[in-house]
Design a protein around this motif. Sequence first.
Motif, PDB file in Angstrom:
ATOM      1  N   ILE A 139      15.883  62.897 -37.457  1.00  0.00           N
ATOM      2  CA  ILE A 139      14.761  62.969 -36.522  1.00  0.00           C
ATOM      3  C   ILE A 139      14.137  61.581 -36.511  1.00  0.00           C
ATOM      4  CG2 ILE A 139      12.506  64.001 -36.072  1.00  0.00           C
ATOM      5  CD1 ILE A 139      13.572  66.521 -37.487  1.00  0.00           C
ATOM      6  N   PRO A 140      14.042  60.947 -35.359  1.00  0.00           N
ATOM      7  CA  PRO A 140      13.675  59.522 -35.349  1.00  0.00           C
ATOM      8  C   PRO A 140      12.222  59.253 -35.726  1.00  0.00           C
ATOM      9  CG  PRO A 140      13.781  60.372 -33.119  1.00  0.00           C
ATOM     10  CD  PRO A 140      14.242  61.487 -34.010  1.00  0.00           C
ATOM     11  N   ALA A 141      12.017  58.105 -36.307  1.00  0.00           N
ATOM     12  CA  ALA A 141      10.663  57.614 -36.580  1.00  0.00           C
ATOM     13  C   ALA A 141      10.533  56.270 -35.891  1.00  0.00           C
ATOM     14  CB  ALA A 141      10.460  57.463 -38.082  1.00  0.00           C
ATOM     15  N   SER A 429       5.512  69.959 -39.975  1.00  0.00           N
ATOM     16  CA  SER A 429       5.790  68.589 -39.548  1.00  0.00           C
ATOM     17  C   SER A 429       7.102  68.107 -40.130  1.00  0.00           C
ATOM     18  CB  SER A 429       4.660  67.664 -40.015  1.00  0.00           C
ATOM     19  OG  SER A 429       5.083  66.321 -39.949  1.00  0.00           O
ATOM     20  N   PHE A 430       7.841  67.306 -39.362  1.00  0.00           N
ATOM     21  CA  PHE A 430       9.068  66.728 -39.912  1.00  0.00           C
ATOM     22  C   PHE A 430       8.757  65.579 -40.855  1.00  0.00           C
ATOM     23  CE2 PHE A 430       8.590  63.142 -37.217  1.00  0.00           C
ATOM     24  CZ  PHE A 430       8.191  63.613 -35.976  1.00  0.00           C
ATOM     25  N   LYS A 431       7.511  65.165 -40.921  1.00  0.00           N
ATOM     26  CA  LYS A 431       7.154  64.073 -41.823  1.00  0.00           C
ATOM     27  C   LYS A 431       7.245  64.480 -43.293  1.00  0.00           C
ATOM     28  CE  LYS A 431       4.516  60.956 -38.985  1.00  0.00           C
ATOM     29  NZ  LYS A 431       3.366  60.057 -38.944  1.00  0.00           N
ATOM     30  N   SER A 432       7.482  65.752 -43.518  1.00  0.00           N
ATOM     31  CA  SER A 432       7.673  66.203 -44.898  1.00  0.00           C
ATOM     32  C   SER A 432       9.115  65.985 -45.356  1.00  0.00           C
ATOM     33  CB  SER A 432       7.303  67.677 -45.024  1.00  0.00           C
ATOM     34  OG  SER A 432       7.931  68.426 -44.002  1.00  0.00           O
ATOM     35  N   MET A 433       9.950  65.441 -44.454  1.00  0.00           N
ATOM     36  CA  MET A 433      11.316  65.065 -44.841  1.00  0.00           C
ATOM     37  C   MET A 433      11.291  63.634 -45.393  1.00  0.00           C
ATOM     38  SD  MET A 433      12.968  66.610 -41.352  1.00  0.00           S
ATOM     39  CE  MET A 433      14.717  66.416 -41.656  1.00  0.00           C
ATOM     40  N   VAL A 434      12.489  63.128 -45.710  1.00  0.00           N
ATOM     41  CA  VAL A 434      12.590  61.784 -46.287  1.00  0.00           C
ATOM     42  C   VAL A 434      12.843  60.768 -45.168  1.00  0.00           C
ATOM     43  CG1 VAL A 434      14.027  60.292 -47.756  1.00  0.00           C
ATOM     44  CG2 VAL A 434      13.380  62.576 -48.547  1.00  0.00           C
ATOM     45  N   LEU A 442      23.207  56.094 -32.939  1.00  0.00           N
ATOM     46  CA  LEU A 442      23.454  57.536 -32.947  1.00  0.00           C
ATOM     47  C   LEU A 442      22.344  58.289 -32.237  1.00  0.00           C
ATOM     48  CD1 LEU A 442      24.757  58.017 -36.597  1.00  0.00           C
ATOM     49  CD2 LEU A 442      26.064  57.663 -34.498  1.00  0.00           C
ATOM     50  N   GLU A 443      22.742  59.357 -31.561  1.00  0.00           N
ATOM     51  CA  GLU A 443      21.768  60.169 -30.833  1.00  0.00           C
ATOM     52  C   GLU A 443      20.931  60.956 -31.833  1.00  0.00           C
ATOM     53  OE1 GLU A 443      19.895  60.893 -27.601  1.00  0.00           O
ATOM     54  OE2 GLU A 443      21.837  59.896 -27.380  1.00  0.00           O
ATOM     55  N   PRO A 444      19.618  60.764 -31.845  1.00  0.00           N
ATOM     56  CA  PRO A 444      18.806  61.500 -32.800  1.00  0.00           C
ATOM     57  C   PRO A 444      18.443  62.892 -32.287  1.00  0.00           C
ATOM     58  CG  PRO A 444      17.442  59.990 -31.587  1.00  0.00           C
ATOM     59  CD  PRO A 444      18.835  59.841 -31.041  1.00  0.00           C
ATOM     60  N   LEU A 445      17.894  63.670 -33.167  1.00  0.00           N
ATOM     61  CA  LEU A 445      17.330  64.964 -32.786  1.00  0.00           C
ATOM     62  C   LEU A 445      15.888  64.740 -32.349  1.00  0.00           C
ATOM     63  CD1 LEU A 445      18.292  67.489 -35.617  1.00  0.00           C
ATOM     64  CD2 LEU A 445      18.967  67.597 -33.216  1.00  0.00           C
ATOM     65  N   LEU A 446      15.405  65.550 -31.448  1.00  0.00           N
ATOM     66  CA  LEU A 446      13.984  65.576 -31.119  1.00  0.00           C
ATOM     67  C   LEU A 446      13.407  64.191 -30.853  1.00  0.00           C
ATOM     68  CD1 LEU A 446      13.022  68.045 -33.979  1.00  0.00           C
ATOM     69  CD2 LEU A 446      13.383  68.621 -31.577  1.00  0.00           C
ATOM     70  N   ALA A 447      14.124  63.408 -30.060  1.00  0.00           N
ATOM     71  CA  ALA A 447      13.643  62.050 -29.780  1.00  0.00           C
ATOM     72  C   ALA A 447      12.336  62.079 -28.996  1.00  0.00           C
ATOM     73  CB  ALA A 447      14.694  61.276 -29.010  1.00  0.00           C
ATOM     74  N   ASP A 448      12.075  63.190 -28.348  1.00  0.00           N
ATOM     75  CA  ASP A 448      10.800  63.376 -27.669  1.00  0.00           C
ATOM     76  C   ASP A 448      10.506  62.263 -26.665  1.00  0.00           C
ATOM     77  OD1 ASP A 448       8.588  64.873 -27.175  1.00  0.00           O
ATOM     78  OD2 ASP A 448       7.338  63.871 -28.674  1.00  0.00           O
ATOM     79  N   MET A 458      15.516  62.680 -42.708  1.00  0.00           N
ATOM     80  CA  MET A 458      16.553  63.632 -43.094  1.00  0.00           C
ATOM     81  C   MET A 458      16.069  64.374 -44.336  1.00  0.00           C
ATOM     82  SD  MET A 458      20.264  61.801 -42.663  1.00  0.00           S
ATOM     83  CE  MET A 458      20.931  61.322 -41.070  1.00  0.00           C
ATOM     84  N   GLN A 459      16.764  65.431 -44.685  1.00  0.00           N
ATOM     85  CA  GLN A 459      16.411  66.166 -45.891  1.00  0.00           C
ATOM     86  C   GLN A 459      17.679  66.616 -46.612  1.00  0.00           C
ATOM     87  OE1 GLN A 459      14.474  69.850 -45.052  1.00  0.00           O
ATOM     88  NE2 GLN A 459      16.254  70.737 -44.046  1.00  0.00           N
ATOM     89  N   GLY A 460      17.544  66.894 -47.893  1.00  0.00           N
ATOM     90  CA  GLY A 460      18.674  67.405 -48.654  1.00  0.00           C
ATOM     91  C   GLY A 460      18.731  66.824 -50.057  1.00  0.00           C
ATOM     92  N   THR A 461      19.551  67.446 -50.899  1.00  0.00           N
ATOM     93  CA  THR A 461      19.797  66.817 -52.204  1.00  0.00           C
ATOM     94  C   THR A 461      20.540  65.496 -51.984  1.00  0.00           C
ATOM     95  OG1 THR A 461      21.815  68.131 -52.499  1.00  0.00           O
ATOM     96  CG2 THR A 461      19.812  68.979 -53.517  1.00  0.00           C
TER      97      THR A 461
END
Lengths: 670, 131
Positions: A139-141, A429-434, A442-448, A458-461
């Motif tokens: 998800i882009p920042a 909020s997606f800001k709780s991801m890393v 690359l095409e991001p998600l939710l570029a809004d 992104m998130q994950g181990t």
Amino acid sequence: MRSDLLIIAGASLLLSVSCTETIEQKNLLPLAEPEYATKVVKMSEKYEPKSFLVKFESVPTQEQLQSLVSEGVSSINPVFVSVKGKEALEAQFGLDRWYSIDVNDPEKLDDVMLSVASQGFVSTVEYNSLSEAPTQKAIPAYQEVATKAEDSPFNDPLLIDQWHYRNMGSAAYSRNAVKGADVNVYDVWKNLCTGDPSIIVAVIDEGIKYTHPDLAANMWKNEGEIPDNGIDDDGNGYVDDIYGYNFVRNSGQIVWTDDAASGHGTHCAGTIAAVNNNGKGVSGIAGGTGNNDGCRLMSCQIFCDSKYSTMANEVAAVKYAADNGASVISCSFGTPTKIPSDNAYGEEIMVDALHYFEATKNNNAIDGSIAIFAAGNENDNFCHYPGALYDIIAVSAFGPDFLPTYYTNYGNGCNIAAPGGEAYHVSGSFKSMVLSTVPSELEPLLADGHGKSDYGYMQGTSMACPHVSGVVALALSYAQKQGKHFTNDEFKRMILSSVNDIDQRISKTTEKTYAYYQSPLKMAPYFHQMGTGAIDAWRLMMKIDGIPTSTASAGEKQWVDLSPYFGSASVSLTYLDVEVPQATIDALGLQKVEATSGDAAIVSKDGYAVVEYGRLYIHPTKVGSGKLTIKAVGGGDHLGGGDNPTGGFEISSEVSIVTRSFKSTNGGWL
Amino acid sequence: MKKQILFLFATISMLFAVSSCNEIEEPKLETLIIGTWDLNGVQFTKSATIGSETISVTVTFNQDGTFALTQVIGRGRAVDFAGTYTLTGDVLNGKYSDGATWGSQYNVAIEGTTMTMTSVTGGDIYSYVKK
């Protein structure tokens, strides 16, 4: 090992019979398999159908290799590239005995494998297992607004959103954010160290975008290689490998825009060593100060063009990292299968490669190198192999609320926890991801409507793993700076005991609610299951500076806090033993003490010390000084390895005590 | 020769200074304690020595009643403390800035550049040398 595998294979055969065969067929006795069939190891139903891996009892002769060439075999090649000067180490870990055999007809793979296994000089035959490639899109920042916290150590505009480095409990990234749910790196940056170019971290993953504006200056560059001349100039066995190697395409050209690319490798790389203080984007844990002084990133590309990587490429990448200077490998991949013990983990080739890597010395701080793996994202109560190997560090994930994330694997084999982010949890909020670097192509998600970006969430181990890799790189940098040297085991023990207690917020009744999930997630199953605790960079640097000495007062029974030695998770660790030398008993005039917690207490052999409730209980009667040794488990409630159920490895610490006639409650001398 | 003359001159000056001081009031403990002191000896009353551990302690007592303390115990890293102190007669007591009280009060004696602090609790004797 093989008996375990047989049991597994037998169980799956039984299952398939009961599910698919007719009643009449059930009564038929199966044909007895030859004994050599036990040499064939299949750890995953997903494998590369045109090749398999063979380990010989000893380095094969040409005659032996020739004898394996049959109608079904198209080629036989060593799996590992031998490097001049490394022959002894390669032989020590058996890497010179591994070969890859290509077959003509995938339909005949099993037959050819069995035929090869029938040879007496063949030790093991492994399917070329596949690991799944990451698919998560970022998800882009965006960094249009250059904001900087007043006390920010760097001018990177997006650092303020990297809660995973310093979490101030701000609702900006999560309504349930908890102050301190981070890797505690700010004070290290400000006071101690920001990285060292001689410490190289290999990211074994998708390709790193080495031209990224926030990564380029910290990319490892193979100075011995001339780009694009088609020659292996430095003689390391690889042609035109400048920033690493693309093992999938067998090419020096690292790519990040192939059809299967997600940006995963570039994201992990940014967490480890995005360039700090360059006025751009994000910061990286070991990214330096913007003066060409960060740790270096090596790209070992094992994911490219396809949804899978092969075991052969993964182990070749591990060896490449070792042979070309990496002190840390950051491995956000693994096998999502429950494997009961290390001996039941049949990928002997990976074990050999990892042991080779960890025995390779590429820095002045430790005797070898450190491999870090992600624990996995299936919310299973077991850790992925190979990270679950008892002597390899595997990382579970927590969110900005300092609670386990909904996806993280937990349980035995998980050694330590780090921020992995958690999309849209209670925060919405997606800001709780890393937040880290991504390839802008690359095409991001939710570029809004904002378009593509060089940065994303992104998130994950997979994201937790590079946090630990970055902290380890920073710690190696600091140890070198301080002129300190440790053995690998010492250093791993220091890593696993440099933690904050992640169990503090978990009770039997704790539940975590989500914005988009109907039922809350119960936290009780995670209690004591996330490893030793949450990695703390500052604590690790303090351990490098020196092992603390505790003070006690003579003449009274008392508790000694063990958190300086095992981190604040010391209260929840499983302790194994406490050893008190006679010299310490004499020096401190120790009297025998009795445990109050029954079987839960660990009592020294002669009864002069007790460890219970995560603290040391002693009764000194003389002033002086002495040492004792306490052992605990790092990564579960019991020791793993061999045939033991998957577990952790022993972490021990020497506890040094100075007794005086009195002591202050805060440890001050006066 | 020239050096010897200079030394003699300095000695005479010092004597003069000392005799001058004798005519005024002897400095109080409150004044003498001001400055920075390094721990240079520990004498435990109960037994033993500090064993194999090296203890490094530097404490600065300031005029305004505050103190700063840096300690390295054994192989640990340097740790800083601060707080306030009071000197009543020869009894020194203090409190750390985190609210913890000192582990003991001390009877203080200063002779030249050496300060001896004897803990009221237990009687351990700590000697410090002025920097």
